[in-house]
Motif scaffolding. Sequence first.
Motif, mmCIF file in Angstrom:
data_model
loop_
_atom_site.group_PDB
_atom_site.id
_atom_site.type_symbol
_atom_site.label_atom_id
_atom_site.label_comp_id
_atom_site.label_asym_id
_atom_site.label_seq_id
_atom_site.Cartn_x
_atom_site.Cartn_y
_atom_site.Cartn_z
ATOM 1 N N MET A 131 1.910 3.711 -2.850
ATOM 2 C CA MET A 131 2.176 4.896 -2.034
ATOM 3 C C MET A 131 3.510 4.722 -1.315
ATOM 4 S SD MET A 131 0.958 7.875 -0.792
ATOM 5 C CE MET A 131 -0.816 7.789 -1.034
ATOM 6 N N MET A 132 4.407 5.685 -1.513
ATOM 7 C CA MET A 132 5.709 5.631 -0.857
ATOM 8 C C MET A 132 5.553 5.961 0.627
ATOM 9 S SD MET A 132 9.196 7.555 -2.030
ATOM 10 C CE MET A 132 9.127 6.665 -3.571
ATOM 11 N N PRO A 133 6.203 5.182 1.521
ATOM 12 C CA PRO A 133 6.067 5.446 2.950
ATOM 13 C C PRO A 133 6.624 6.817 3.317
ATOM 14 C CG PRO A 133 7.830 3.855 2.522
ATOM 15 C CD PRO A 133 7.072 4.028 1.240
ATOM 16 N N LEU A 134 6.006 7.432 4.346
ATOM 17 C CA LEU A 134 6.473 8.723 4.815
ATOM 18 C C LEU A 134 7.835 8.570 5.462
ATOM 19 C CD1 LEU A 134 3.184 10.103 6.408
ATOM 20 C CD2 LEU A 134 4.177 10.727 4.207
ATOM 21 N N ILE B 45 21.067 9.180 3.560
ATOM 22 C CA ILE B 45 22.036 9.796 2.655
ATOM 23 C C ILE B 45 23.448 9.613 3.198
ATOM 24 C CG2 ILE B 45 22.871 12.002 1.741
ATOM 25 C CD1 ILE B 45 19.884 12.878 1.646
ATOM 26 N N GLY B 46 23.635 9.875 4.498
ATOM 27 C CA GLY B 46 24.953 9.723 5.102
ATOM 28 C C GLY B 46 25.471 8.299 4.989
ATOM 29 N N CYS B 47 24.594 7.314 5.253
ATOM 30 C CA CYS B 47 25.006 5.910 5.141
ATOM 31 C C CYS B 47 25.365 5.549 3.706
ATOM 32 C CB CYS B 47 23.880 5.008 5.653
ATOM 33 S SG CYS B 47 23.620 5.074 7.433
ATOM 34 N N TRP B 48 24.586 6.074 2.745
ATOM 35 C CA TRP B 48 24.871 5.778 1.334
ATOM 36 C C TRP B 48 26.219 6.362 0.932
ATOM 37 C CZ3 TRP B 48 26.143 7.812 -3.295
ATOM 38 C CH2 TRP B 48 25.897 7.056 -4.429
ATOM 39 N N LEU B 49 26.487 7.596 1.305
ATOM 40 C CA LEU B 49 27.756 8.233 0.956
ATOM 41 C C LEU B 49 28.931 7.479 1.562
ATOM 42 C CD1 LEU B 49 26.774 11.999 1.395
ATOM 43 C CD2 LEU B 49 27.190 10.807 -0.755
ATOM 44 N N GLN C 102 15.438 11.055 9.047
ATOM 45 C CA GLN C 102 15.646 9.714 8.492
ATOM 46 C C GLN C 102 16.282 9.792 7.108
ATOM 47 O OE1 GLN C 102 11.515 8.557 8.832
ATOM 48 N NE2 GLN C 102 11.978 7.068 10.454
ATOM 49 N N LEU C 103 15.835 10.756 6.316
ATOM 50 C CA LEU C 103 16.386 10.916 4.968
ATOM 51 C C LEU C 103 17.862 11.286 5.036
ATOM 52 C CD1 LEU C 103 15.689 10.879 1.959
ATOM 53 C CD2 LEU C 103 15.012 13.281 2.145
ATOM 54 N N ILE C 104 18.211 12.218 5.919
ATOM 55 C CA ILE C 104 19.614 12.618 6.070
ATOM 56 C C ILE C 104 20.464 11.435 6.525
ATOM 57 C CG2 ILE C 104 21.182 14.051 7.446
ATOM 58 C CD1 ILE C 104 18.983 16.204 7.430
ATOM 59 N N PRO D 82 17.457 3.321 0.384
ATOM 60 C CA PRO D 82 16.622 2.227 0.910
ATOM 61 C C PRO D 82 15.156 2.613 1.095
ATOM 62 C CG PRO D 82 18.712 2.300 2.070
ATOM 63 C CD PRO D 82 18.675 3.507 1.191
ATOM 64 N N CYS D 83 14.885 3.883 1.385
ATOM 65 C CA CYS D 83 13.497 4.329 1.601
ATOM 66 C C CYS D 83 12.708 4.436 0.305
ATOM 67 C CB CYS D 83 13.482 5.665 2.325
ATOM 68 S SG CYS D 83 14.177 7.027 1.354
#
Length: 338
Positions: free
Chosen positions: A1-4, A14-18, A9-11, A105-106
């Motif tokens: 099960m993928m953590p919520l 994404i910003g850190c990855w970019l 947090q997702l944004i 990472p998530c």
Amino acid sequence: MMPLITEAQLIDEIGCWLKTHLSVTVQSGNRIRRGLMNEKWIVETDKGRLFVKCYHPERYKERWQNTEFRAGFEDALQLQLLFYQSGGRCPEPLALDGRCMHLLPCGRYMAVMTCCPGMMVPAGQMGERRMYALGRAAADMHTVWDSAAVTGVGVAIPRKEPAYRLSRERMEQTWETNWDAARGSAGHIRNALQLQKAIIDSLRQDDLAPPAPGWAHLDLWADNLLFEGDALTAIVDFDRARYSFPAMDLGRAVLSGTLSGGGFQRDAVAAFAEGYCSRRPLPPGSLVQAVKYVWCVETFWWIQPSMETSSVVPVRFAEEMMVTARNWEQLDALLEGS
């Protein structure tokens, strides 16, 4: 099960990855709330606008844990990249280490691509000039992918049998299941299913015989097309692109672009055929065959016991299936010039 994970947090991830991998700084983002579950944004950065799409595992259920299933999305993005690199009208998927799907990472996967200008045109309202432009672009797309397969480009080499090969037995079994489930449904739904069964019973071997296999977009409808005036600026959303039958792109484009008010706009159909023929051969009768093949594949997606509760988009697709079924024997005349 993928953590919520929250949207904030997702944004942030994404910003850190970019920033880390593309050296771009996010200045703002606009969430696009279209489609089913997958999260999408138009992101303003210090180096221009980008489109970001996160694939939601719950959309695909247990299939998402299958590596081969996820690989299909990577292949589709690579096909999109091939089309873009050939000069095709579509966004450019941004690759890192040769891959277009990127892992956050998530544990969520995402795709990042350039933004294209243009606006969507409502289904059935494209007109002749836009349909001509779409025909040319579809032919270019098919030609690029066919050429890549012939020359041995890895992603374009078919690894499986074509998707959506028809089976009369499977169609009949599916219809029986839906008919049983519709025992308590409204009269118009049962009437729609009866018409569906009449078409299935009338199918000739030519209707079931697959057209030439090849790579196809498989979602070539109004919401995945951008226009500026009469000019097509982009085909988008290549997620479903698979080795299948390019004719399905033709049939889907005709249904989405030219069916209005319960009938086909013959001049717009002819314009699409003319545009396609300007780039790639289209034998007589090809569009009729394509529309019939799409109906055979999609009819069970849209004509079913639950369609009474459907939202706007499924209702449009159901209408396309119903109009096609009601005019099955007249399609040659209605799509004259195909």
